[in-house]
Structures are given as C-alpha cells and as structure tokens.
Write a protein that holds these residues in place. Structure first.
Motif, PDB file in Angstrom:
ATOM      1  N   ASP A  95       0.828  -1.201   0.000  1.00 27.95           N
ATOM      2  CA  ASP A  95       0.000   0.000   0.000  1.00 27.95           C
ATOM      3  C   ASP A  95       0.864   1.252   0.000  1.00 27.95           C
ATOM      4  OD1 ASP A  95       0.870   0.474   2.605  1.00 27.95           O
ATOM      5  OD2 ASP A  95      -0.992  -0.197   3.540  1.00 27.95           O
ATOM      6  N   ALA A  96       0.215   2.419   0.022  1.00 29.95           N
ATOM      7  CA  ALA A  96       0.939   3.684  -0.066  1.00 29.95           C
ATOM      8  C   ALA A  96       1.860   3.904   1.127  1.00 29.95           C
ATOM      9  CB  ALA A  96      -0.063   4.841  -0.176  1.00 29.95           C
ATOM     10  N   GLY A  97       1.533   3.280   2.243  1.00 40.27           N
ATOM     11  CA  GLY A  97       2.383   3.426   3.419  1.00 40.27           C
ATOM     12  C   GLY A  97       3.521   2.435   3.490  1.00 40.27           C
ATOM     13  N   GLY A  98       3.647   1.556   2.473  1.00 44.87           N
ATOM     14  CA  GLY A  98       4.712   0.568   2.457  1.00 44.87           C
ATOM     15  C   GLY A  98       4.395  -0.712   3.178  1.00 44.87           C
ATOM     16  N   TYR A  99       3.123  -0.957   3.507  1.00 41.44           N
ATOM     17  CA  TYR A  99       2.712  -2.171   4.188  1.00 41.44           C
ATOM     18  C   TYR A  99       2.218  -3.208   3.190  1.00 41.44           C
ATOM     19  CZ  TYR A  99       2.757   0.744   8.391  1.00 41.44           C
ATOM     20  OH  TYR A  99       3.132   1.576   9.412  1.00 41.44           O
ATOM     21  N   PRO A 100       2.464  -4.496   3.459  1.00 46.57           N
ATOM     22  CA  PRO A 100       1.925  -5.543   2.579  1.00 46.57           C
ATOM     23  C   PRO A 100       0.403  -5.514   2.572  1.00 46.57           C
ATOM     24  CG  PRO A 100       3.587  -6.431   4.094  1.00 46.57           C
ATOM     25  CD  PRO A 100       3.267  -5.052   4.566  1.00 46.57           C
ATOM     26  N   VAL A 101      -0.162  -5.882   1.429  1.00 49.33           N
ATOM     27  CA  VAL A 101      -1.613  -5.951   1.274  1.00 49.33           C
ATOM     28  C   VAL A 101      -1.999  -7.418   1.114  1.00 49.33           C
ATOM     29  CG1 VAL A 101      -3.596  -5.270  -0.138  1.00 49.33           C
ATOM     30  CG2 VAL A 101      -1.697  -3.670   0.219  1.00 49.33           C
ATOM     31  N   PHE A 102      -3.038  -7.841   1.828  1.00 52.99           N
ATOM     32  CA  PHE A 102      -3.456  -9.241   1.834  1.00 52.99           C
ATOM     33  C   PHE A 102      -4.886  -9.366   1.298  1.00 52.99           C
ATOM     34  CE2 PHE A 102      -0.394  -8.546   5.218  1.00 52.99           C
ATOM     35  CZ  PHE A 102       0.555  -9.520   4.942  1.00 52.99           C
ATOM     36  N   PRO A 103      -5.238 -10.511   0.723  1.00 60.78           N
ATOM     37  CA  PRO A 103      -6.597 -10.695   0.213  1.00 60.78           C
ATOM     38  C   PRO A 103      -7.641 -10.540   1.317  1.00 60.78           C
ATOM     39  CG  PRO A 103      -5.142 -12.448  -0.573  1.00 60.78           C
ATOM     40  CD  PRO A 103      -4.395 -11.695   0.482  1.00 60.78           C
ATOM     41  N   GLU A 104      -8.766  -9.940   0.969  1.00 60.46           N
ATOM     42  CA  GLU A 104      -9.818  -9.688   1.947  1.00 60.46           C
ATOM     43  C   GLU A 104     -10.295 -10.969   2.624  1.00 60.46           C
ATOM     44  OE1 GLU A 104     -11.264  -6.991   3.220  1.00 60.46           O
ATOM     45  OE2 GLU A 104      -9.840  -5.695   2.171  1.00 60.46           O
ATOM     46  N   GLU A 105     -10.325 -12.093   1.865  1.00 64.90           N
ATOM     47  CA  GLU A 105     -10.877 -13.319   2.441  1.00 64.90           C
ATOM     48  C   GLU A 105      -9.976 -13.914   3.520  1.00 64.90           C
ATOM     49  OE1 GLU A 105      -8.944 -14.504  -1.571  1.00 64.90           O
ATOM     50  OE2 GLU A 105     -10.139 -12.844  -0.740  1.00 64.90           O
ATOM     51  N   LEU A 106      -8.727 -13.467   3.604  1.00 67.99           N
ATOM     52  CA  LEU A 106      -7.835 -13.966   4.652  1.00 67.99           C
ATOM     53  C   LEU A 106      -7.918 -13.134   5.920  1.00 67.99           C
ATOM     54  CD1 LEU A 106      -4.568 -14.879   2.756  1.00 67.99           C
ATOM     55  CD2 LEU A 106      -6.540 -16.294   3.239  1.00 67.99           C
ATOM     56  N   LEU A 107      -8.291 -11.877   5.782  1.00 70.40           N
ATOM     57  CA  LEU A 107      -8.387 -10.996   6.933  1.00 70.40           C
ATOM     58  C   LEU A 107      -9.654 -11.343   7.711  1.00 70.40           C
ATOM     59  CD1 LEU A 107      -7.424  -7.726   5.077  1.00 70.40           C
ATOM     60  CD2 LEU A 107      -5.953  -9.081   6.565  1.00 70.40           C
ATOM     61  N   ILE A 108      -9.544 -11.371   9.016  1.00 70.70           N
ATOM     62  CA  ILE A 108     -10.683 -11.774   9.834  1.00 70.70           C
ATOM     63  C   ILE A 108     -11.853 -10.836   9.577  1.00 70.70           C
ATOM     64  CG2 ILE A 108     -11.522 -11.996  12.200  1.00 70.70           C
ATOM     65  CD1 ILE A 108      -8.679 -12.881  12.940  1.00 70.70           C
ATOM     66  N   ARG A 109     -12.956 -11.412   9.170  1.00 70.92           N
ATOM     67  CA  ARG A 109     -14.116 -10.602   8.810  1.00 70.92           C
ATOM     68  C   ARG A 109     -14.868 -10.159  10.065  1.00 70.92           C
ATOM     69  NH1 ARG A 109     -19.287 -13.426   7.988  1.00 70.92           N
ATOM     70  NH2 ARG A 109     -19.119 -15.615   8.589  1.00 70.92           N
ATOM     71  N   GLU A 110     -15.556  -9.062   9.936  1.00 65.44           N
ATOM     72  CA  GLU A 110     -16.335  -8.558  11.050  1.00 65.44           C
ATOM     73  C   GLU A 110     -17.619  -9.372  11.212  1.00 65.44           C
ATOM     74  OE1 GLU A 110     -17.007  -4.432  10.276  1.00 65.44           O
ATOM     75  OE2 GLU A 110     -14.922  -3.879  10.723  1.00 65.44           O
ATOM     76  N   PRO A 111     -18.125  -9.481  12.449  1.00 65.78           N
ATOM     77  CA  PRO A 111     -17.530  -8.963  13.690  1.00 65.78           C
ATOM     78  C   PRO A 111     -16.380  -9.851  14.160  1.00 65.78           C
ATOM     79  CG  PRO A 111     -19.593 -10.075  14.179  1.00 65.78           C
ATOM     80  CD  PRO A 111     -19.465 -10.083  12.698  1.00 65.78           C
TER      81      PRO A 111
END
Length: 544
Positions: free
Chosen positions: A140-156
C-alpha cells in the motif's frame, strides 16, 4: 477427594462462572467425545532409565528432530537452498506442534494457534512464506503488505460477555466511568509511543520477531519487573484496563500480568503496530488456524523424509556429526542416525533429557525456562449458539472466566447461510505461577471433568447450547507455552540457550524467543538452517 461440580468449576474457571453455571439447569446427558492427546505417556519415557541403543546407524546429511513450526521452518529453509538429504523425525501422529489442526464433517479447526498477525514489513521469512502461498497482493501507499480480503478476519471479529449480555470489542466500555476511559486513552498513548520508539541504529524498541528489537537499556530494563508492577508504578489502576492487560498476558503467554515481564507485556501492545494506533488489517486466519501455514511448510518437504512416531532419546554431538539414538514409539524398536548436521527443534526441557552432554551436566541456564499448560477443546454444534446482545464473532471472550473463551472455526468460511453447524474452539491457559501444580491439575482431570468445565463456561452465555452440542474433543498441552517471566527476555539464560554445540548441533524453538508465537518459531527454525548451511560450506543470502 472428588470435587463437586461447583468446586470443579470454581477451581478451573473461577467462582463467578461456578455461581452462574450452577444457577442454570442442563440435561444430565454428557456430550459425547474424548480426550484426544496421546503423546504424554510416550514422551515421559525420557524420564526413565537407559533406553536401548541400535547397533548400526542410518547416514543422513541433516536430521531435524521435531516437526513443529520451528523444525518445519528449518526444513523449508534447507529446501530453499537445495539441500536434498534432509530427514525430519517427529514423536506424534501429526506434525505442526501447537499449530496443528483437525477436521470433521463440519469444518477444519485449530488445536492451538489460530491466527497470524499481518506482518508490517515487506522483509523477513514469514512474509516470504506468505508470498509463496500467494497471500500478498502488493504494497500500500504506506509501504505495508496488502493481503486478500478473504484472509483478513471478517467482522464482527471480537466480542465480550459480561453479566448476561455480549458487547463489541475486548474492552468493557459498557458502564465504564470517565476515569476508566481516560486511563484507557492514557495507556493506549503510552503503547503508541513504545511502538514508535527507535534506537540510534533505527531498530524498533519492540519488534517482531523479538530478535530484531533494540537492546538499549532504556527499554530492556523493563524486563526486570512484572507487567503488574509496571502498571501499578505508572498509576494504571482501572479494573477494566487491568483486566484487558491480564487477558493479553494470558492470551499470548499463558499466565497473568503478575507472571509476565513488563517488556513482554508492552511488546504485546506495541510490537505489531507502527505507533499510529491499531492497524485495521491486523490478523490473518483460516478455519484450521495456523495449521494452514503448517501445510505450506510441509509442502517443501518430501513426504518420505518425514517420519512420525519416532522418540529420540539421545543426541551425541561430535566433531564430524552427531549420533542420534531413537525408538519407534509404537514397537519399541531401536533406531540410530549418523547425521553430519542436526537441528534439535524441541523445547529446552526435552533437550535436557536428550542432549548427552546436558544430561551429564545440566546447564546453569536450564532452570530459567518455564512452560505453562493449556487445554484446547473443539465443540461441534448443530447450529450457531444463540446469544443476547452483540452477535457471534470470530473471537468470543468471557469477562468473568479464567478461560479465553472460544473462536468460531467456521467464521472465515464466508458461507451464505450462517445458520448451519459450527465448531467452537475453546481455550484455557492454566495461568497459576506454580506450573508444576497446574500441570498436575490438567493431567488429573478426565474427559467428564473437561466436558463439565467447557459446558459450564458456555452455559451462562448460551443457555440452549447443551441441546445443540454434538461432540466435544479435548487436547491437553502439558508444556504448551514458554513463559516470559520477569528477567527472562533480556537475561543471560535465553541467549546462552541459543548457542550451537560445536559445528554440528543447532537449536530452534519458540522458547528461544521467549514467546510461543509462530514468528518466533519460524525465525529460529530459519536461523538454525542457515547455521547448518554455513557448517556444510553452503552459505547463502539470509532470509532473516
């Protein structure tokens, strides 16, 4: 003397849970299930007398003892360097250690570690592994890795049960006073400052893995006192904030803030952020938890080179290699290996019984290592549990219980219909400071005891859960987590234990990092493999 149901619940989960559970009725039928761990009795054979030795020895270039995350990370690194003659031996049925997983007709589920915090850097072995898995989509613009949405813990993602109702998040804001909230804001500001702190070399004061942290005394001095002592000295006295910090210590370290060094306690809140507050994409998870990462590490190893049910009982290092004596756990048949290089990827308390020079003269640093027991239970339900208040989340915590609550294994499956069957993974760290006594309690309790405890913990939050329960499986971890007690993280013992014995025997395990975390196991596994490569005359660019 046999405990009553109420006494049993109070002893393990606290009097509040006992009082609440015993006010509610449940069917007398026990939920069918079993205690599923089987390695304790086999492993304890190391404490007996001399074990038989084999006559010959199988030659191997590199032998890795232990197929937990550290051992598999070493094998993964060696495979990346093109080393073919690698053998991995493991005592248990399944590789992965406390990151292993299980599966039934409903879902995969974890038997231990259930998530990986998203790395904040584009470098390092963990991110390399995630790239191999196709899990890094860019930066991303801040230099952090970007991961697929389906791997990130979904809300809630998190909720907290307190006195009859569920609330969002892990800090109990309902009923909090202005003073409570002011103290929380002051604590968060302090943690952000620690997260932003750098030394003259540009190193973070608190980094992941811990080996990359600054060793400046300004911060390492915090290791001399407990997190509870630091909180008191800093004037943090809000009961709600102290609960949050205590929960964090039990969650990552298996004991309370009283038993955790302030450096480690602060590390929990500061190491995985950049000083500008909590990052929203904080955690990666799968139904099987970190078993998904184990599967990727295993993919680098020829399945024929992994042997299960092998009990290593003696490692004799020499100038030209190590002789390793073992037994086939099922048959008792003696085995031996003659390895040019050995990576011992087990904890120090096992190494004390296995490494021949240490068996003859126990190292002075050995007593500094302390391991807390855990119990993990997977409860299969016919449908999601009914709740009052905030809806079912990935992480579900009971404020008044000594357990950590449960994770919903099916939360990441992204099903269209969330009314189907589910698996809840329940966690209980035995957090008392006397680890031997806690371990004895874990092993003394049978299946019916654990069934009573799990259901009693669930019942106040989910009154109808007994009718939904289909099966309960319980796994006891007698030495689950290294404890970062005051003085341990930056004391001499941990660093002395990291040293290789000569040029042929190297060590890798989370206990060397002082924290039972995937990143620590991976780092020490890769480091041990790179020491092997150097000893074999095959040095390469470090993955660390």
């Amino acid at each position: 003397m046999e405990l009553t149901r109420r006494e049993l619940i109070a002893a393990f989960l606290g009097s509040a849970v006992a009082a609440s559970a015993c006010q509610r009725s449940r069917p007398r039928e026990t939920v069918p299930g079993a205690v599923v761990d089987r390695a304790l009795e086999t492993g304890h054979r190391l404490r007996g007398g001399p074990l038989p030795r084999a006559e010959g020895a199988e030659p191997v270039e590199v032998l890795i003892i232990g197929a937990g995350v550290a051992g598999l990370s070493a094998a993964w690194r060696l495979a990346g360097a093109g080393v073919k003659d690698v053998r991995v031996v493991e005592l248990e049925d399944e590789p992965g250690g406390t990151s292993r997983s299980g599966k039934n007709a409903v879902s995969a589920f974890p038997w231990g570690a259930h998530y990986l915090p998203a790395p904040l850097t584009e470098q390092g072995a963990v991110l390399r592994l995630l790239r191999e898995m196709g899990f890094v989509t860019g930066m991303d613009a801040g230099g952090y890795p970007v991961f697929p949405e389906e791997l990130l813990i979904r809300e809630p993602d998190e909720r907290l049960f307190y006195r009859g109702s569920w609330y969002e998040g892990l800090y109990l804001r309902a009923g909090a006073s202005a003073g409570d909230l002011a103290e929380l804001a002051r604590f968060e500001a302090r943690m952000n400052a620690f997260a932003a702190a750098r030394d003259a070399k540009g190193r973070k004061a608190f980094a992941v893995p811990t080996a990359l942290s600054s060793d400046d005394a300004e911060w390492t001095a915090l290791d001399a006192v407990s997190m509870a002592q630091w909180m008191e000295a800093e004037g943090f006295r809000s009961a709600r904030l102290k609960w949050l910090v205590d929960y964090a210590c039990r969650d990552d370290y298996g004991t309370t803030a009283e038993g955790v060094s302030a450096w480690a306690g602060i590390w929990y809140f500061a190491a995985r952020q950049d000083g500008r507050g909590e990052r929203s994409e904080g955690f990666l998870s799968w139904p099987e938890g970190n078993g998904r990462l184990v599967r990727q590490l295993l993919g680098a190893l020829d399945p024929r080179r992994l042997e299960r049910h092998v009990l290593v009982h003696t490692v004799e290092p020499g100038e030209d290699g190590c002789r390793v004596e073992a037994l086939e756990a099922g048959t008792g048949k003696p085995r031996a290996f003659q390895a040019r290089q050995v990576v011992f990827a087990g904890p120090r308390f096992v190494a004390a019984h296995v490494v021949a020079p240490w068996r003859q003269q126990r190292p002075a640093w050995m007593g500094a290592f302390s391991y807390g027991p855990w119990v993990v239970a997977n409860l299969t339900l016919s449908s999601p549990p009914q709740s009052r208040g905030f809806p079912l989340a990935w992480d579900n915590v009971f404020y008044e219980s000594r357990s950590l609550g449960y994770v919903a294994a099916t939360h990441q499956m992204l099903r269209q219909d969330d009314a189907g069957p589910t698996v809840l993974t329940w966690y209980l760290p035995l957090a008392g400071l006397d680890v031997k006594a806690e371990r004895e309690r874990v092993l003394a309790a049978g299946y019916e005891d654990w069934e009573r405890l799990v259901m009693a913990d669930m019942l106040p939050a989910h009154p109808g859960i007994a009718g939904q329960a289909q099966r309960l499986e319980v796994m006891r971890w007698g030495h689950a987590m290294i404890r970062p007690a005051p003085g341990f993280m930056w004391g001499p013992a941990r660093f002395a234990a990291q040293e290789s014995l000569g040029r042929t025997l190297h060590f890798a395990h989370t206990d060397l990092g002082g924290m039972a975390l995937f990143e620590e196991a991976n780092w020490f596994g890769v480091r041990a493999a790179e020491r092997v490569l150097g000893a074999l005359g095959r040095p390469s660019t470090s993955w660390l």
